[in-house]
Enzyme design. Structure first.
Site, PDB file in Angstrom:
ATOM      1  N   SER A  45       0.970  -0.963  -0.225  1.00  0.00           N
ATOM      2  CA  SER A  45      -0.045  -0.079   0.475  1.00  0.00           C
ATOM      3  C   SER A  45       1.015   1.039   0.003  1.00  0.00           C
ATOM      4  O   SER A  45       1.300   1.708   1.443  1.00  0.00           O
ATOM      5  CB  SER A  45      -0.579   0.436   1.391  1.00  0.00           C
ATOM      6  OG  SER A  45      -1.687   1.602   1.136  1.00  0.00           O
ATOM      7  N   HIS A 157      -3.361  -5.744   2.654  1.00  0.00           N
ATOM      8  CA  HIS A 157      -2.574  -6.662   3.522  1.00  0.00           C
ATOM      9  C   HIS A 157      -3.251  -8.433   3.525  1.00  0.00           C
ATOM     10  O   HIS A 157      -2.649  -8.879   3.788  1.00  0.00           O
ATOM     11  CB  HIS A 157      -1.985  -6.611   4.760  1.00  0.00           C
ATOM     12  CG  HIS A 157      -1.419  -5.252   4.528  1.00  0.00           C
ATOM     13  ND1 HIS A 157      -0.415  -4.628   5.606  1.00  0.00           N
ATOM     14  CD2 HIS A 157      -0.587  -4.425   3.738  1.00  0.00           C
ATOM     15  CE1 HIS A 157       0.471  -3.064   5.209  1.00  0.00           C
ATOM     16  NE2 HIS A 157       0.236  -3.097   4.018  1.00  0.00           N
ATOM     17  N   GLN A 165      -6.764  -1.922   6.879  1.00  0.00           N
ATOM     18  CA  GLN A 165      -5.312  -2.383   6.762  1.00  0.00           C
ATOM     19  C   GLN A 165      -4.773  -2.858   8.252  1.00  0.00           C
ATOM     20  O   GLN A 165      -4.713  -4.089   7.907  1.00  0.00           O
ATOM     21  CB  GLN A 165      -4.847  -1.339   6.403  1.00  0.00           C
ATOM     22  CG  GLN A 165      -3.655  -2.014   5.284  1.00  0.00           C
ATOM     23  CD  GLN A 165      -3.292  -1.464   4.497  1.00  0.00           C
ATOM     24  OE1 GLN A 165      -3.301  -1.559   2.567  1.00  0.00           O
ATOM     25  NE2 GLN A 165      -1.974  -0.805   4.906  1.00  0.00           N
ATOM     26  N   GLU A 166      -4.706  -2.181   8.677  1.00  0.00           N
ATOM     27  CA  GLU A 166      -4.671  -3.030  10.268  1.00  0.00           C
ATOM     28  C   GLU A 166      -5.005  -2.515  10.951  1.00  0.00           C
ATOM     29  O   GLU A 166      -5.384  -1.459  11.823  1.00  0.00           O
ATOM     30  CB  GLU A 166      -3.172  -2.235  10.185  1.00  0.00           C
ATOM     31  CG  GLU A 166      -2.134  -2.428   8.910  1.00  0.00           C
ATOM     32  CD  GLU A 166      -0.836  -1.666   9.653  1.00  0.00           C
ATOM     33  OE1 GLU A 166       0.040  -1.714  10.368  1.00  0.00           O
ATOM     34  OE2 GLU A 166       0.163  -1.466   8.178  1.00  0.00           O
ATOM     35  N   GLU A 207       1.949  -9.078   6.726  1.00  0.00           N
ATOM     36  CA  GLU A 207       2.657  -8.207   8.534  1.00  0.00           C
ATOM     37  C   GLU A 207       2.021  -9.237   9.332  1.00  0.00           C
ATOM     38  O   GLU A 207       2.500  -9.367  11.049  1.00  0.00           O
ATOM     39  CB  GLU A 207       1.886  -6.845   9.143  1.00  0.00           C
ATOM     40  CG  GLU A 207       2.648  -5.818   7.643  1.00  0.00           C
ATOM     41  CD  GLU A 207       1.960  -4.904   7.505  1.00  0.00           C
ATOM     42  OE1 GLU A 207       1.108  -4.549   8.812  1.00  0.00           O
ATOM     43  OE2 GLU A 207       2.348  -3.721   6.730  1.00  0.00           O
ATOM     44  N   ASP A 244      -4.542   1.084  11.005  1.00  0.00           N
ATOM     45  CA  ASP A 244      -4.558   1.976   9.959  1.00  0.00           C
ATOM     46  C   ASP A 244      -5.458   1.480   8.513  1.00  0.00           C
ATOM     47  O   ASP A 244      -5.708   0.829   8.117  1.00  0.00           O
ATOM     48  CB  ASP A 244      -3.137   0.814   9.190  1.00  0.00           C
ATOM     49  CG  ASP A 244      -2.380   1.586   8.201  1.00  0.00           C
ATOM     50  OD1 ASP A 244      -3.031   2.244   6.914  1.00  0.00           O
ATOM     51  OD2 ASP A 244      -1.750   1.086   7.398  1.00  0.00           O
ATOM     52  N   GLU A 295      -4.478   5.837  11.480  1.00  0.00           N
ATOM     53  CA  GLU A 295      -3.245   5.591  10.573  1.00  0.00           C
ATOM     54  C   GLU A 295      -3.734   6.303   9.446  1.00  0.00           C
ATOM     55  O   GLU A 295      -4.755   5.608   9.008  1.00  0.00           O
ATOM     56  CB  GLU A 295      -2.047   5.242  10.302  1.00  0.00           C
ATOM     57  CG  GLU A 295      -1.113   5.105   9.111  1.00  0.00           C
ATOM     58  CD  GLU A 295      -0.050   3.610   9.025  1.00  0.00           C
ATOM     59  OE1 GLU A 295       0.320   3.807   8.082  1.00  0.00           O
ATOM     60  OE2 GLU A 295       0.403   3.760  10.120  1.00  0.00           O
ATOM     61  N   ASP A 322       0.730   8.773   6.754  1.00  0.00           N
ATOM     62  CA  ASP A 322       2.321   7.858   5.651  1.00  0.00           C
ATOM     63  C   ASP A 322       1.302   8.677   4.366  1.00  0.00           C
ATOM     64  O   ASP A 322       2.053   9.301   3.995  1.00  0.00           O
ATOM     65  CB  ASP A 322       0.859   6.654   6.565  1.00  0.00           C
ATOM     66  CG  ASP A 322       2.263   4.803   5.324  1.00  0.00           C
ATOM     67  OD1 ASP A 322       2.885   6.423   4.782  1.00  0.00           O
ATOM     68  OD2 ASP A 322       1.748   4.540   5.378  1.00  0.00           O
ATOM     69  N   LYS A 347       9.008   6.126   7.210  1.00  0.00           N
ATOM     70  CA  LYS A 347       9.566   4.798   6.356  1.00  0.00           C
ATOM     71  C   LYS A 347      10.332   4.912   5.616  1.00  0.00           C
ATOM     72  O   LYS A 347      10.396   5.945   5.042  1.00  0.00           O
ATOM     73  CB  LYS A 347       8.475   4.181   4.823  1.00  0.00           C
ATOM     74  CG  LYS A 347       6.957   3.906   6.112  1.00  0.00           C
ATOM     75  CD  LYS A 347       6.132   3.324   5.382  1.00  0.00           C
ATOM     76  CE  LYS A 347       4.321   2.764   5.722  1.00  0.00           C
ATOM     77  NZ  LYS A 347       3.300   2.147   5.280  1.00  0.00           N
ATOM     78  N   HIS A 375       8.008   0.114  10.003  1.00  0.00           N
ATOM     79  CA  HIS A 375       8.063  -1.316   8.555  1.00  0.00           C
ATOM     80  C   HIS A 375       7.422  -0.887   6.973  1.00  0.00           C
ATOM     81  O   HIS A 375       6.579  -0.559   7.072  1.00  0.00           O
ATOM     82  CB  HIS A 375       8.313  -2.867   9.119  1.00  0.00           C
ATOM     83  CG  HIS A 375       6.599  -3.001   9.783  1.00  0.00           C
ATOM     84  ND1 HIS A 375       6.146  -4.834   9.717  1.00  0.00           N
ATOM     85  CD2 HIS A 375       5.586  -2.431   9.562  1.00  0.00           C
ATOM     86  CE1 HIS A 375       4.855  -4.770   9.621  1.00  0.00           C
ATOM     87  NE2 HIS A 375       4.266  -3.165  10.104  1.00  0.00           N
ATOM     88  N   ARG A 376       7.944  -1.587   6.276  1.00  0.00           N
ATOM     89  CA  ARG A 376       6.710  -2.400   5.077  1.00  0.00           C
ATOM     90  C   ARG A 376       5.930  -4.039   4.869  1.00  0.00           C
ATOM     91  O   ARG A 376       6.824  -4.397   6.261  1.00  0.00           O
ATOM     92  CB  ARG A 376       7.468  -2.095   3.940  1.00  0.00           C
ATOM     93  CG  ARG A 376       7.888  -0.960   3.849  1.00  0.00           C
ATOM     94  CD  ARG A 376       7.134   0.361   4.199  1.00  0.00           C
ATOM     95  NE  ARG A 376       6.453   1.155   3.326  1.00  0.00           N
ATOM     96  CZ  ARG A 376       5.639   1.598   2.486  1.00  0.00           C
ATOM     97  NH1 ARG A 376       7.172   2.372   1.904  1.00  0.00           N
ATOM     98  NH2 ARG A 376       4.834   1.743   1.412  1.00  0.00           N
ATOM     99  N   SER A 377       5.300  -3.934   4.375  1.00  0.00           N
ATOM    100  CA  SER A 377       5.014  -5.275   4.719  1.00  0.00           C
ATOM    101  C   SER A 377       5.380  -6.243   3.513  1.00  0.00           C
ATOM    102  O   SER A 377       5.674  -7.428   3.824  1.00  0.00           O
ATOM    103  CB  SER A 377       3.376  -5.268   3.674  1.00  0.00           C
ATOM    104  OG  SER A 377       3.219  -4.826   2.414  1.00  0.00           O
ATOM    105  N   LYS A 398       6.067   0.081  14.376  1.00  0.00           N
ATOM    106  CA  LYS A 398       5.402  -0.869  14.149  1.00  0.00           C
ATOM    107  C   LYS A 398       6.888  -1.706  13.515  1.00  0.00           C
ATOM    108  O   LYS A 398       6.888  -1.042  12.882  1.00  0.00           O
ATOM    109  CB  LYS A 398       4.210   0.128  12.788  1.00  0.00           C
ATOM    110  CG  LYS A 398       3.350   0.873  13.179  1.00  0.00           C
ATOM    111  CD  LYS A 398       2.586   1.854  12.421  1.00  0.00           C
ATOM    112  CE  LYS A 398       2.369   0.865  11.479  1.00  0.00           C
ATOM    113  NZ  LYS A 398       1.301   1.029   9.926  1.00  0.00           N
TER     114      LYS A 398
END
Length: 437
Positions: A45, A157, A165-166, A207, A244, A295, A322, A347, A375-377, A398
């Protein structure tokens, strides 16, 4: 700078990340025999204003190869930086930016540039005989971040019906980082058991969070509440939640609305929300659940909506940019001036060099904003973001669920850092933050 240690060799190669896609790994040799190695993460994303991750676009790896980016390191970057002082991080990063020459690092590739920037920092820390967090942050680097563990996945994700998403948990009641990790891991396992009891899928997303089919965000947050209680923890006291939304992925420009496809399928009717309805929706969630941060709650282009939302909700929750900011100080400066958001997600691969990422953290802190290292996915086992979080005392990180080695390695690194810091280590308590009063 007193000490001069020349870079002697630079080499980049193509490796695989946690999604099985290619990424870049860079090694730098400096001095007589000191070698530092770093590997670059990748997002799914992504914001439209992120620095460009260069892909080959050829048949191999379905177009996702990074051999051209690696060649840029070996053939174009290496000859220019061999002989430079590896201890001059900012000077090196400025040369990398100049060599690319574009605003979005699309010529050489942000992945190529970042790999060199990261490897140089790790090599320099070894030469300095200091841990990376101390090399980057100095003697004041002593704050362990509160982990924001993503234990339920949706959106890009995961392949499920959850649109957001999260869904994350924050162990704000923990006395230290190690105990915080334990609390989160226990809730994670309790959530798995709870999902199993209710006949839900316990497969995990990119993740490491579980990816069940649930009707909507309220049901997902209710599951988190139940998992906390099952593990023996009190939501709102021991644990806070974070979301997120990745709203840019939901926004339909033609409809001028956010489309919740998962909710639509589960409820049997089209679910659309305007900007005002999104803000009202978040207000409902805040009233019902102990949410610390949201987020990307609105689209990355909706500056007016962000300003309105921050004025309305910003006293009660951190609104984290983000995709809105993409770790870019120009966009962050605009957000601070407008009053759009009150926190930034950082990031390192969004901007392409460590120095630029550090500048974003410092700008946020000067404005009194929260900065969250992320982090990233698509990750690797490289743990540099753990050291960065401590180096700049961000207080939050994160790194995904307590599952999958590329996520867990960051948490393990932080537990080791906590041991190294000993009694000087600090672990923040966010129950006293003004945003939750």
């Amino acid at each position: 700078m007193d000490k001069y240690v020349p870079i002697r060799d630079v080499y980049a190669r193509e490796i695989l990340d946690s999604r099985g896609n290619p990424t870049i790994e860079v090694e730098i040799l400096a001095g007589e025999k000191t070698v530092g190695c770093a590997s670059v993460p990748s997002g799914a994303s992504t914001g439209k204003y992120e620095a460009i991750e260069l892909r080959d676009g050829e048949a191999r790896y379905m177009g996702k190869g990074v051999e051209h980016a690696a060649d840029h390191v070996n053939a174009q970057i290496a000859p220019e930086i061999v002989g430079m002082n590896v201890l001059d991080q900012r000077g090196l990063d400025e040369v990398l930016k100049r060599l690319d020459g574009s605003r979005n690092k699309g010529k050489l590739g942000a992945n190529a540039i970042l790999g060199v920037s990261m490897a140089a920092a790790r090599t320099a820390a070894k030469i300095s005989e200091r841990p990376l967090y101390t090399y980057l942050g100095g003697v004041q680097a002593r704050t362990l971040p509160v982990p924001m563990m993503n234990i339920m996945n949706g959106g890009r994700h995961a392949d499920n019906t959850i649109d957001i998403q999260e869904f994350m948990i924050l162990p704000v009641g923990a006395p230290d980082f190690r105990e915080g990790v334990r609390m989160c891991a226990e809730i994670y396992q309790s959530l798995k058991a709870l999902l199993g009891q209710r006949g839900c899928n316990t497969a995990v997303g990119d993740e490491g969070g579980f990816a069940p089919d649930l009707p909507d965000a309220k049901e997902a947050l209710s599951m988190l509440m139940d998992a906390c209680k099952m593990a023996g923890y009190q939501p709102g006291k021991d644990m806070l939640f974070a979301l997120d939304v990745a709203a840019s992925e939901l926004y339909d420009e033609k409809l001028n609305a956010y489309v919740f496809d998962g909710e639509s399928r589960m409820h049997g009717q089209k679910v659309l929300r305007t900007t005002d309805q999104m803000i009202a929706y978040y207000e409902e969630l805040l009233a019902e659940f102990p949410i610390y941060s949201i987020e990307d709650p609105l689209d990355e282009e909706d500056w007016e909506g962000w300003v309105k939302m921050t004025a309305h909700l910003g006293e009660n929750v951190y609104l984290v940019g983000d995709d809105l900011f993409v770790t870019n100080t120009e966009r962050l400066k605009k957000g601070i001036e407008l009053g759009a958001a009150n926190a930034i997600l950082v990031k390192i691969n969004q901007i392409g060099t460590l120095s630029e990422a550090f500048d974003a953290v410092e700008m946020a802190h000067r404005a009194g904003w929260q900065a969250i290292i992320s982090h990233r996915s698509g990750e690797t086992v490289d743990t540099m973001i753990a050291d960065i979080a401590v180096a700049f005392n961000t207080g939050l990180i994160k790194s995904g669920a307590p599952c999958r080695s590329e996520r867990v390695e960051k948490y393990n690194r932080l537990m080791r850092i906590e041991e190294m810091l000993g009694k000087t280590a600090d672990f923040p308590c966010y129950m006293d933050t003004p945003v939750l009063k």
